[in-house]
Design an enzyme around this catalytic site. Sequence first.
Site, PDB file in Angstrom:
ATOM      1  N   GLU A 169       0.570  -1.255   0.083  1.00 13.15           N
ATOM      2  CA  GLU A 169       0.005   0.129   0.065  1.00 13.15           C
ATOM      3  C   GLU A 169       0.803   1.252  -0.073  1.00 13.15           C
ATOM      4  OE1 GLU A 169       0.714   1.633   3.133  1.00 13.15           O
ATOM      5  OE2 GLU A 169       1.537  -0.062   3.597  1.00 13.15           O
ATOM      6  N   GLU A 313       4.833  -0.670   1.942  1.00 12.19           N
ATOM      7  CA  GLU A 313       5.059  -0.677   0.449  1.00 12.19           C
ATOM      8  C   GLU A 313       5.263  -2.321   0.072  1.00 12.19           C
ATOM      9  OE1 GLU A 313       8.803   1.079  -0.809  1.00 12.19           O
ATOM     10  OE2 GLU A 313       8.182   3.096  -0.011  1.00 12.19           O
TER      11      GLU A 313
END
Length: 348
Positions: A169, A313
């Site tokens: 994300e 991430e």
Amino acid sequence: MPSPQTALSEIARERQSQLTKPAGSLGFLEDLAIWFAARLPAPTPTRLKPMLAIFAADHGVAAEGVSAFPAEVTAQMVINFMNGGAAINVLARQHQISLSVIDVGVATDYPVPAQNSARLYRTPIAKGTANLRRQAAMSEAECSKAWQVGHATAFEAAKAGKTLLIGGEMGIANTTAAAALICALTGYQPADIVGHGTGIDTQAKELKIQVVQDALQRAQAAGAHSAQDWLREVGGLEIAALAGFYAGAAEAGVPALLDGFITTAAALVAVKDNPAVAEWLLASHVSQEQGHRLALSALGLTPMLDLGLRLGEASGAALCVPLLQSALALHGEMATFAEAGVAAAKMV
């Protein structure tokens, strides 16, 4: 939704007992191989084919001052992902993980670089969410669309032959949304769950706790009850997409590897919506974010690593890929006592 094949896990467990090593000497690596045997499904699973999807979106609650970074950083990081300059790009290259970036609600316009290090899918549902402290983060239609984007992403990956799905994300202020969801779905108080996010100071953390508390009270007064209600009220577009991604992975019968705090919040939504999803989830690591360990415990998951990470991430998940590959290689390629002509241990 398919179920893991427990008969294959028993065959894998028996094989582990016959490999040329003391029983249990590879610890959690043995458990991982047995877990995958029931899900890939094969008694000696072959090398994983991982796919990583980063879902990106902005959050209206950033206006409350809950993040150390301005909202436009979400779009700037999407560009960085495409240019190959982020930590996850390095890890994806290192460990041969296919990488996609899915924009489901980045608020700031950004150019698409000519040379891309990842596949970019621009499917924006809105320019970020509304401010969850003041009103529902998403409409029912927006939340459903984001969920479907994630669900379809998982199914496409399964159709392409991927055997491990990883969600990541990017979204400034998304630890606030994740904290609110975890509190709503576990019963913990904001002070137990809210952490320092991107590096806010103690004063900002106190504000963040209050923002989450206000959001929970507002959503409860609005009638939030189900996991989908709470997702719509205090979640985020990328979190909804991640929840759909995990649900899709389970429905497609493909294992999914969780990353950090935000992805775990999304997994909680997916599991509360359908408890069978939990059978297909693995936890990669426990992050430095305060409530992550509690959220993983609520899912009944044991993290593989504890490295003090708080990047997101899917960086923590990517670090675990070679560990998983090693677990499967050891399980499949080690000789048994009989094959090696080695005397097995005598049971006393």
